[in-house]
Scaffold this motif. Structure first.
Motif, mmCIF file in Angstrom:
data_model
loop_
_atom_site.group_PDB
_atom_site.id
_atom_site.type_symbol
_atom_site.label_atom_id
_atom_site.label_comp_id
_atom_site.label_asym_id
_atom_site.label_seq_id
_atom_site.Cartn_x
_atom_site.Cartn_y
_atom_site.Cartn_z
ATOM 1 N N CYS A 10 1.607 59.482 83.127
ATOM 2 C CA CYS A 10 2.349 58.805 82.059
ATOM 3 C C CYS A 10 1.473 58.460 80.859
ATOM 4 O O CYS A 10 1.997 58.226 79.759
ATOM 5 C CB CYS A 10 3.035 57.551 82.604
ATOM 6 S SG CYS A 10 1.909 56.393 83.404
ATOM 7 N N HIS A 37 -9.950 53.167 92.258
ATOM 8 C CA HIS A 37 -9.978 54.140 91.174
ATOM 9 C C HIS A 37 -11.271 53.979 90.367
ATOM 10 O O HIS A 37 -11.658 52.869 90.033
ATOM 11 C CB HIS A 37 -8.800 53.914 90.220
ATOM 12 C CG HIS A 37 -7.459 54.019 90.895
ATOM 13 N ND1 HIS A 37 -7.254 54.665 92.093
ATOM 14 C CD2 HIS A 37 -6.235 53.574 90.507
ATOM 15 C CE1 HIS A 37 -5.972 54.600 92.414
ATOM 16 N NE2 HIS A 37 -5.329 53.935 91.477
ATOM 17 N N VAL A 54 -3.066 53.524 84.913
ATOM 18 C CA VAL A 54 -3.135 53.935 83.513
ATOM 19 C C VAL A 54 -1.705 53.935 82.976
ATOM 20 O O VAL A 54 -0.761 53.999 83.768
ATOM 21 C CB VAL A 54 -3.757 55.351 83.383
ATOM 22 C CG1 VAL A 54 -5.212 55.331 83.773
ATOM 23 C CG2 VAL A 54 -2.982 56.405 84.173
ATOM 24 N N GLU A 67 0.653 48.766 79.831
ATOM 25 C CA GLU A 67 2.068 49.158 79.842
ATOM 26 C C GLU A 67 2.341 50.158 78.718
ATOM 27 O O GLU A 67 2.283 49.838 77.526
ATOM 28 C CB GLU A 67 3.030 47.960 79.772
ATOM 29 C CG GLU A 67 2.852 46.958 80.905
ATOM 30 C CD GLU A 67 3.036 47.575 82.314
ATOM 31 O OE1 GLU A 67 3.923 48.416 82.495
ATOM 32 O OE2 GLU A 67 2.258 47.213 83.208
ATOM 33 N N GLY A 68 2.677 51.353 79.171
ATOM 34 C CA GLY A 68 2.875 52.467 78.248
ATOM 35 C C GLY A 68 3.844 52.160 77.118
ATOM 36 O O GLY A 68 3.595 52.514 75.959
ATOM 37 N N LYS A 109 9.918 55.436 86.970
ATOM 38 C CA LYS A 109 9.767 54.791 88.280
ATOM 39 C C LYS A 109 10.747 55.324 89.324
ATOM 40 O O LYS A 109 10.835 54.795 90.425
ATOM 41 C CB LYS A 109 9.861 53.267 88.129
ATOM 42 C CG LYS A 109 8.601 52.684 87.506
ATOM 43 C CD LYS A 109 7.375 52.961 88.401
ATOM 44 C CE LYS A 109 6.081 52.969 87.623
ATOM 45 N NZ LYS A 109 4.914 53.319 88.460
HETATM 46 N N1 LIG Z 1 4.197 49.929 84.537
HETATM 47 C C1 LIG Z 1 3.191 50.911 84.174
HETATM 48 C C2 LIG Z 1 3.153 51.981 85.253
HETATM 49 C C3 LIG Z 1 2.051 52.994 84.967
HETATM 50 C C4 LIG Z 1 1.904 54.001 86.113
HETATM 51 O O1 LIG Z 1 2.781 54.138 86.966
HETATM 52 N N2 LIG Z 1 0.768 54.730 86.095
HETATM 53 C C5 LIG Z 1 0.473 55.705 87.140
HETATM 54 C C6 LIG Z 1 0.304 57.089 86.548
HETATM 55 S S1 LIG Z 1 1.836 57.672 85.863
HETATM 56 C C7 LIG Z 1 -0.856 55.317 87.794
HETATM 57 O O2 LIG Z 1 -1.845 55.114 87.130
HETATM 58 N N3 LIG Z 1 -0.849 55.204 89.131
HETATM 59 C C8 LIG Z 1 -2.010 54.878 89.893
HETATM 60 C C9 LIG Z 1 -1.826 53.640 90.715
HETATM 61 O O3 LIG Z 1 -0.776 52.947 90.569
HETATM 62 O O4 LIG Z 1 -2.723 53.340 91.486
HETATM 63 C C10 LIG Z 1 3.470 51.497 82.789
HETATM 64 O O5 LIG Z 1 4.663 51.665 82.474
HETATM 65 O O6 LIG Z 1 2.530 51.757 82.021
#
Ligand SMILES: N[C@@H](CCC(=O)N[C@@H](CS)C(=O)NCC(=O)O)C(=O)O
Length: 208
Positions: A10, A37, A54, A67-68, A109
């Motif tokens: 994302c 990570h 991220v 938050e993106g 999500k």
């Molecule tokens: N609420 C966050 C969610 C971000 C998210 O889901 N990031 C994922 C990649 S798409 C991630 O880094 N996942 C690794 C983890 O949660 O450990 C947003 O909207 O920015």
């Protein structure tokens, strides 16, 4: 400013917005498959974002924005002339926020985590695919009336986010064949030079 990203996730959405806005960012890759990570410079990423995900944008004063949906608006507002977000306080800005929230909660999500974690099982994944198909059908009919982009004629931050998430469809086995306008949208956005630059910067494979 520095964007913490993981290739093709994302975080591609703010990366695209930065390129489209002509904002040059430092970038630091995060290995989200390693626990904890780690970043490409060997730092524990949970020290940057205790939630471990991220994107994170580190501003020039060292403060962090997560938050993106918030990050893309911050970047867009730095370069209003790029028209990636309507002016704050206008009705159109709330419409943009509505789309960003839709993509975040109804699509992002739903694809992730469900379709990226086989351990949830085939039944849960089929339920997720069914929900996603319903939501994509509503995007499809919206594009029929508004297109070529979510907000009409102008490419915005919401398009960058939608493109990023729907781009996972092949991998997640989400069938887009019933959504010709959405597929045309994906081709249109994927052909934008700055979108290709952002993907190239992350080392992603580009369509010919
Ligand atoms: N609420 C966050 C969610 C971000 C998210 O889901 N990031 C994922 C990649 S798409 C991630 O880094 N996942 C690794 C983890 O949660 O450990 C947003 O909207 O920015």
């Amino acid at each position: 400013m520095k964007l913490y990203y993981a290739t093709g996730t994302c975080s591609l959405s703010p990366h695209i917005v930065a390129f489209e806005a002509g904002i040059s960012l430092d970038i630091e890759r995060v290995d989200i498959f390693k626990k904890p990570h780690v970043t490409s410079t060997g730092h524990d990423f949970t020290k940057v974002n205790p939630n471990g995900y991220v994107p994170v944008l580190e501003l020039d004063d060292g403060s962090l924005l997560t938050e993106g949906a918030a990050i893309v608006q911050y970047l867009a507002d730095l370069r209003p002339e790029a028209k990636l977000a309507p002016a704050a306080g206008t009705r159109e800005r709330y419409e943009l926020q509505s789309w960003l929230n839709f993509v975040a909660s109804e699509l992002h999500k739903m694809y992730s985590p469900w379709l990226f974690h086989p351990e949830y099982g085939a039944q849960a994944q089929e339920v997720a695919r069914g929900k996603i198909a319903e939501r994509l059908a509503s995007v499809e009919s919206h594009l029929a009336g508004t297109g070529p982009y979510l907000m009409g004629e102008t490419f915005t931050a919401a398009d960058a986010y939608l493109f990023t998430i729907v781009g996972w469809s092949d991998f997640a086995k989400v069938d887009l064949s019933a959504f010709p306008r959405l597929r045309a949208f994906m081709d249109r956005v994927g052909a934008r030079p700055m979108v290709r630059e952002a993907m190239r910067a992350e080392g992603m494979k580009l369509a010919a």
